[in-house]
Design an enzyme around this catalytic site. Structure first.
Site, PDB file in Angstrom:
ATOM      1  N   ARG A 165       9.407  11.430   4.033  1.00  0.00           N
ATOM      2  CA  ARG A 165       8.741  11.182   2.682  1.00  0.00           C
ATOM      3  C   ARG A 165       7.758   9.970   2.998  1.00  0.00           C
ATOM      4  NH1 ARG A 165      10.058   8.370  -2.847  1.00  0.00           N
ATOM      5  NH2 ARG A 165      11.451   7.331  -1.564  1.00  0.00           N
ATOM      6  N   CYS A 215      10.481   1.480   1.895  1.00  0.00           N
ATOM      7  CA  CYS A 215      11.462   0.564   2.120  1.00  0.00           C
ATOM      8  C   CYS A 215      12.833   0.963   1.870  1.00  0.00           C
ATOM      9  CB  CYS A 215      11.329  -0.526   0.928  1.00  0.00           C
ATOM     10  SG  CYS A 215      11.436   0.135  -0.829  1.00  0.00           S
ATOM     11  N   GLU A 234      10.589  -7.763  -3.817  1.00  0.00           N
ATOM     12  CA  GLU A 234      11.389  -6.458  -3.413  1.00  0.00           C
ATOM     13  C   GLU A 234      11.215  -6.401  -1.715  1.00  0.00           C
ATOM     14  OE1 GLU A 234      13.182  -4.353  -5.024  1.00  0.00           O
ATOM     15  OE2 GLU A 234      12.995  -5.369  -6.986  1.00  0.00           O
ATOM     16  N   LEU A 235      11.590  -6.721  -0.873  1.00  0.00           N
ATOM     17  CA  LEU A 235      11.244  -6.715   0.676  1.00  0.00           C
ATOM     18  C   LEU A 235      11.806  -5.653   1.264  1.00  0.00           C
ATOM     19  CD1 LEU A 235      12.278 -10.561   0.782  1.00  0.00           C
ATOM     20  CD2 LEU A 235      10.198  -9.694   0.021  1.00  0.00           C
ATOM     21  N   TRP A 295       0.787  -1.273  -0.028  1.00  0.00           N
ATOM     22  CA  TRP A 295       0.002  -0.030  -0.030  1.00  0.00           C
ATOM     23  C   TRP A 295       0.845   1.361   0.135  1.00  0.00           C
ATOM     24  CZ3 TRP A 295       1.943   2.563   4.160  1.00  0.00           C
ATOM     25  CH2 TRP A 295       2.283   1.511   5.202  1.00  0.00           C
ATOM     26  N   ASN A 296       1.935   1.339   0.275  1.00  0.00           N
ATOM     27  CA  ASN A 296       2.623   2.624   0.667  1.00  0.00           C
ATOM     28  C   ASN A 296       2.988   3.079  -0.693  1.00  0.00           C
ATOM     29  OD1 ASN A 296       4.792   0.318  -0.238  1.00  0.00           O
ATOM     30  ND2 ASN A 296       6.270   1.203   1.412  1.00  0.00           N
ATOM     31  N   GLU A 345      13.310  -2.758  10.648  1.00  0.00           N
ATOM     32  CA  GLU A 345      12.963  -1.911   9.891  1.00  0.00           C
ATOM     33  C   GLU A 345      12.003  -0.677  10.580  1.00  0.00           C
ATOM     34  OE1 GLU A 345      10.371  -3.218   6.556  1.00  0.00           O
ATOM     35  OE2 GLU A 345      11.470  -1.815   5.266  1.00  0.00           O
ATOM     36  N   LYS A 370      -2.629  -8.578  -7.378  1.00  0.00           N
ATOM     37  CA  LYS A 370      -3.169  -8.812  -6.085  1.00  0.00           C
ATOM     38  C   LYS A 370      -2.664  -7.333  -5.462  1.00  0.00           C
ATOM     39  CE  LYS A 370      -2.913  -9.252  -2.103  1.00  0.00           C
ATOM     40  NZ  LYS A 370      -3.130  -8.275  -0.985  1.00  0.00           N
ATOM     41  N   GLY A 382       6.792  -6.194  -0.597  1.00  0.00           N
ATOM     42  CA  GLY A 382       6.252  -6.279   0.874  1.00  0.00           C
ATOM     43  C   GLY A 382       7.577  -6.493   1.921  1.00  0.00           C
ATOM     44  N   SER A 383       6.885  -6.907   3.025  1.00  0.00           N
ATOM     45  CA  SER A 383       7.864  -7.352   4.033  1.00  0.00           C
ATOM     46  C   SER A 383       8.704  -8.517   3.920  1.00  0.00           C
ATOM     47  CB  SER A 383       7.029  -7.374   5.296  1.00  0.00           C
ATOM     48  OG  SER A 383       5.992  -8.324   5.376  1.00  0.00           O
ATOM     49  N   ARG A 412       5.030  -0.510 -11.882  1.00  0.00           N
ATOM     50  CA  ARG A 412       6.183  -0.841 -12.222  1.00  0.00           C
ATOM     51  C   ARG A 412       6.465  -2.179 -12.363  1.00  0.00           C
ATOM     52  NH1 ARG A 412      10.750   1.003  -7.601  1.00  0.00           N
ATOM     53  NH2 ARG A 412      10.138  -0.946  -6.608  1.00  0.00           N
TER      54      ARG A 412
HETATM   55  P1  NAD Z   1       3.165  -6.836   3.845  1.00  0.00           P
HETATM   56  O1  NAD Z   1       4.138  -7.760   3.450  1.00  0.00           O
HETATM   57  O2  NAD Z   1       2.473  -6.995   5.005  1.00  0.00           O
HETATM   58  O3  NAD Z   1       2.091  -6.881   2.391  1.00  0.00           O
HETATM   59  C1  NAD Z   1       2.543  -6.751   1.151  1.00  0.00           C
HETATM   60  C2  NAD Z   1       1.469  -7.299   0.143  1.00  0.00           C
HETATM   61  O4  NAD Z   1       1.448  -8.658   0.480  1.00  0.00           O
HETATM   62  C3  NAD Z   1       0.237  -6.778   0.340  1.00  0.00           C
HETATM   63  O5  NAD Z   1      -0.495  -6.756  -0.772  1.00  0.00           O
HETATM   64  C4  NAD Z   1      -0.571  -7.947   1.629  1.00  0.00           C
HETATM   65  O6  NAD Z   1      -1.894  -8.052   1.119  1.00  0.00           O
HETATM   66  C5  NAD Z   1       0.197  -9.098   0.858  1.00  0.00           C
HETATM   67  N1  NAD Z   1       0.099 -10.150   2.001  1.00  0.00           N
HETATM   68  C6  NAD Z   1       0.112  -9.753   3.369  1.00  0.00           C
HETATM   69  N2  NAD Z   1       0.477 -11.273   3.885  1.00  0.00           N
HETATM   70  C7  NAD Z   1       0.595 -12.186   2.903  1.00  0.00           C
HETATM   71  C8  NAD Z   1       0.509 -13.665   3.036  1.00  0.00           C
HETATM   72  N3  NAD Z   1       0.722 -14.221   4.000  1.00  0.00           N
HETATM   73  N4  NAD Z   1       0.534 -14.077   1.767  1.00  0.00           N
HETATM   74  C9  NAD Z   1       0.542 -13.514   0.595  1.00  0.00           C
HETATM   75  N5  NAD Z   1       0.376 -12.004   0.540  1.00  0.00           N
HETATM   76  C10 NAD Z   1       0.357 -11.445   1.706  1.00  0.00           C
HETATM   77  O7  NAD Z   1       3.972  -5.385   3.863  1.00  0.00           O
HETATM   78  P2  NAD Z   1       3.321  -4.027   3.965  1.00  0.00           P
HETATM   79  O8  NAD Z   1       3.059  -3.673   5.208  1.00  0.00           O
HETATM   80  O9  NAD Z   1       1.919  -3.886   2.725  1.00  0.00           O
HETATM   81  O10 NAD Z   1       4.322  -3.132   3.056  1.00  0.00           O
HETATM   82  C11 NAD Z   1       5.489  -2.615   3.846  1.00  0.00           C
HETATM   83  C12 NAD Z   1       6.727  -3.680   3.500  1.00  0.00           C
HETATM   84  O11 NAD Z   1       6.910  -3.569   2.025  1.00  0.00           O
HETATM   85  C13 NAD Z   1       7.923  -3.011   4.384  1.00  0.00           C
HETATM   86  O12 NAD Z   1       8.787  -4.117   4.666  1.00  0.00           O
HETATM   87  C14 NAD Z   1       8.416  -2.316   3.201  1.00  0.00           C
HETATM   88  O13 NAD Z   1       9.955  -2.173   3.259  1.00  0.00           O
HETATM   89  C15 NAD Z   1       8.279  -3.429   2.083  1.00  0.00           C
HETATM   90  N6  NAD Z   1       8.245  -2.722   0.706  1.00  0.00           N
HETATM   91  C16 NAD Z   1       9.591  -2.826  -0.289  1.00  0.00           C
HETATM   92  C17 NAD Z   1       9.657  -2.285  -1.249  1.00  0.00           C
HETATM   93  C18 NAD Z   1      10.743  -2.885  -2.202  1.00  0.00           C
HETATM   94  O14 NAD Z   1      10.801  -2.290  -3.416  1.00  0.00           O
HETATM   95  N7  NAD Z   1      11.887  -3.491  -1.738  1.00  0.00           N
HETATM   96  C19 NAD Z   1       8.873  -1.163  -1.832  1.00  0.00           C
HETATM   97  C20 NAD Z   1       7.797  -0.848  -1.008  1.00  0.00           C
HETATM   98  C21 NAD Z   1       7.565  -1.716   0.190  1.00  0.00           C
END
Ligand code: NAD
Length: 497
Positions: free
Chosen positions: A291, A297, A263-264, A163-164, A395, A187, A241-242, A172
């Site tokens: 920002r 991330c 991309e974590l 979502w961020n 983080e 998704k 995501g995370s 992208r």
């Molecule tokens: P998140 O991992 O909780 O969620 C990311 C996505 O995964 C969402 O669409 C969420 O609905 C989905 N998700 C959550 N749990 C899941 C599961 N068990 N199985 C499948 N999908 C699942 O992360 P967040 O809180 O939405 O975003 C923040 C994280 O994303 C931070 O750690 C940040 O550093 C990272 N991030 C990384 C980049 C990058 O390019 N490296 C860019 C933006 C954000």
């Protein structure tokens, strides 16, 4: 059999028509269950969207599989032209995108405008590459046959976005996957489904064929991704995501050896050396840290200051952070928006307490949630007495700046590398040799030298170590959705004698 329901399929959200359903095989569908989307600046419900389940995910994959062959075969020029039309249509809706992004993510509108423009530069860059995916032709080392290589789309891809950066991540990933000739199941994050819906409906209107792009919203992401990753027809997963969720998805990908890009999370060190331009470093640090209210991330997670400039930097950084207006992204003046939800705000509050109580940090600014509507938190600055504490490499992902002091360049480098993450690092120095030597030694996928923002469509964005696998952007980003194919062709040169 597809069930349809009597709910609204579209809604007017801030004067913009947005689909509320899921999009499968070229049709918008509503589901029996729904979940709400909340404006983090007010806590108000903006809309209710369809809540897709496992069967919807599989139907979306059915559609992506059915469309894959035609999409792969579409002439590169035709696919590029379609991308260019979509790009023009997307750009014509810049205002709608910025409004929706600010409404559901809370980021200041000016930031949404900037993110949308960056998203479009990625989309356009990929459009330009479509007709330039080349192969090679050479003679085998021993002679006797020819080595031909080409690049083919990996196949149907699952794209999971956070979502961020609600637009950038979709444009992208989607841009690269679709340009490479993959069909996709997108998704998007449950916090920001409307931006994704607007993106997909604009691609539909531009003429992307049914099944090429499919969109699933869900309140239970794992219930969608697990069955998809267990289905042999899915050939690619690209996740942002995370690290914790990325690791689960990698384990699930292992079963069918699904091609995975991750991309974590990050733990960005932001190093300011004794010879740095301190005013520049302060400006860039404020931007890099606050920002998106610190929810990035690539945010500066540990600000590492050489002792010679630490006092001057700290004083100027605290003053600049204090001056940041915090508030609703539509008010025209706010620079720092809210955290995404109440849970993240509570986590931020706990972090500030832990940093002080367990790690002995000194609070220099902020530290408290802001009373009233929404999930706002004061821009916060903490100074740490040492570099070894249990939260050091977490983080932060919040508007909390963590300042550390070092006595040498070597100490700065060691501390910066002392993390399991490896996404982005930043380095401020006026000595070019130092800059290059340190940039080479920093164990990170990206290093910003005298700049705190690096996003660029032609550059490979991504991390090493626990920060991920693969790259987005640049030719590497396209290659992440392509497989090299080698064709060996026997050639008998005497055949013309
Ligand atoms: P998140 O991992 O909780 O969620 C990311 C996505 O995964 C969402 O669409 C969420 O609905 C989905 N998700 C959550 N749990 C899941 C599961 N068990 N199985 C499948 N999908 C699942 O992360 P967040 O809180 O939405 O975003 C923040 C994280 O994303 C931070 O750690 C940040 O550093 C990272 N991030 C990384 C980049 C990058 O390019 N490296 C860019 C933006 C954000």
């Amino acid at each position: 059999m597809v069930e349809t329901h009597a709910r609204e399929s579209h809604a007017m959200v801030r004067d913009h028509e947005v689909p509320l359903g899921i999009y499968v095989g070229g049709s918008w569908e509503t589901t029996e269950r729904e979940f709400t989307v909340v404006n983090p600046s007010t806590g108000d419900v903006i809309a209710s969207v369809s809540d897709g389940g496992p069967a919807d995910g599989i139907r979306a994959l059915d559609a992506a599989v059915a469309a894959q062959d035609e999409w792969r075969k579409m002439a590169p020029r035709a696919r590029a032209n379609l991308f260019h039309s979509a790009h023009r249509l997307l750009v014509s809706r810049a205002d709608a995108f910025a409004d929706i992004m600010t409404l559901e993510s809370g980021k200041p509108r000016a930031e949404s405008v900037g993110e949308f423009a960056l998203s479009m530069s990625f989309f356009q860059w990929y459009a330009e590459q479509i007709a330039h995916i080349h192969g090679t032709y050479s003679t085998s080392s021993s002679g006797g046959f020819r080595v031909m290589t080409t690049k083919q789309p990996v196949g149907p891809a699952l794209l999971i976005t956070p979502w961020n950066f609600p637009m950038l991540m979709n444009a992208r990933k989607g841009g690269a996957a679709l340009a490479a000739g993959c069909t996709v199941v997108l998704k998007s994050a449950s916090e920001t489904p409307l931006t994704a819906a607007l993106f997909v409906s604009t691609l539909e209107e531009a003429g992307f064929p049914p099944g090429v792009v499919n969109l699933i919203h869900t309140s239970d992401s794992a219930s969608i991704s697990a069955p998809l990753l267990a289905d042999q027809r899915l050939r690619k997963v690209s996740f942002t995501g995370s690290t914790a969720v990325g690791s689960i998805l990698l384990q699930q990908s292992a079963r069918n050896i699904v091609n995975a890009s991750m991309e974590l999370g990050g733990d960005g060190p932001f190093i300011v050396l004794a010879d740095a331009d301190v005013d520049l470093a302060v400006r860039e640090a404020v931007n890099c840290k606050f920002r998106n209210a610190g929810q990035a991330c690539v945010a500066a997670n540990r600000i590492i200051l050489h002792r010679d400039i630490a006092e001057e930097f700290t004083e100027k950084f605290v003053a600049a952070s204090r001056a940041l207006p915090v508030g609703d992204g539509f008010d025209g003046t706010s620079v720092v928006g809210p955290l995404i939800n109440a849970r993240q705000r509570e986590r931020t509050e706990r972090l500030v307490e832990d940093f002080q109580n367990a790690a002995g940090a000194t609070l220099l600014l902020g530290g408290k949630p802001i009373e009233g509507d929404g999930f706002f938190f004061e821009p916060t600055v903490l100074s740490f007495p040492d570099k070894k504490h249990e939260f050091c490499n977490d983080e932060i992902f919040a508007p909390i700046a963590a300042l550390y002091t070092v006595d040498s360049v070597t100490e700065a480098l060691q501390f910066a590398n002392d993390t399991h993450y490896g996404l982005a690092a930043y380095l401020f120095t006026t000595d070019i040799s130092r800059a290059i030597t340190l940039a080479e030694r920093l164990e990170f996928g990206m290093v910003g030298v005298n700049r705190g923002i690096m996003a660029e469509p032609s550059a490979p964005f991504g991390g090493v170590k626990s920060s991920g696998l693969g790259r987005e952007g640049g030719h590497d980003g396209l290659d992440d959705f392509l497989e090299p194919k080698y064709i060996a062709l026997t050639v008998d040169e005497s055949s013309i004698e």
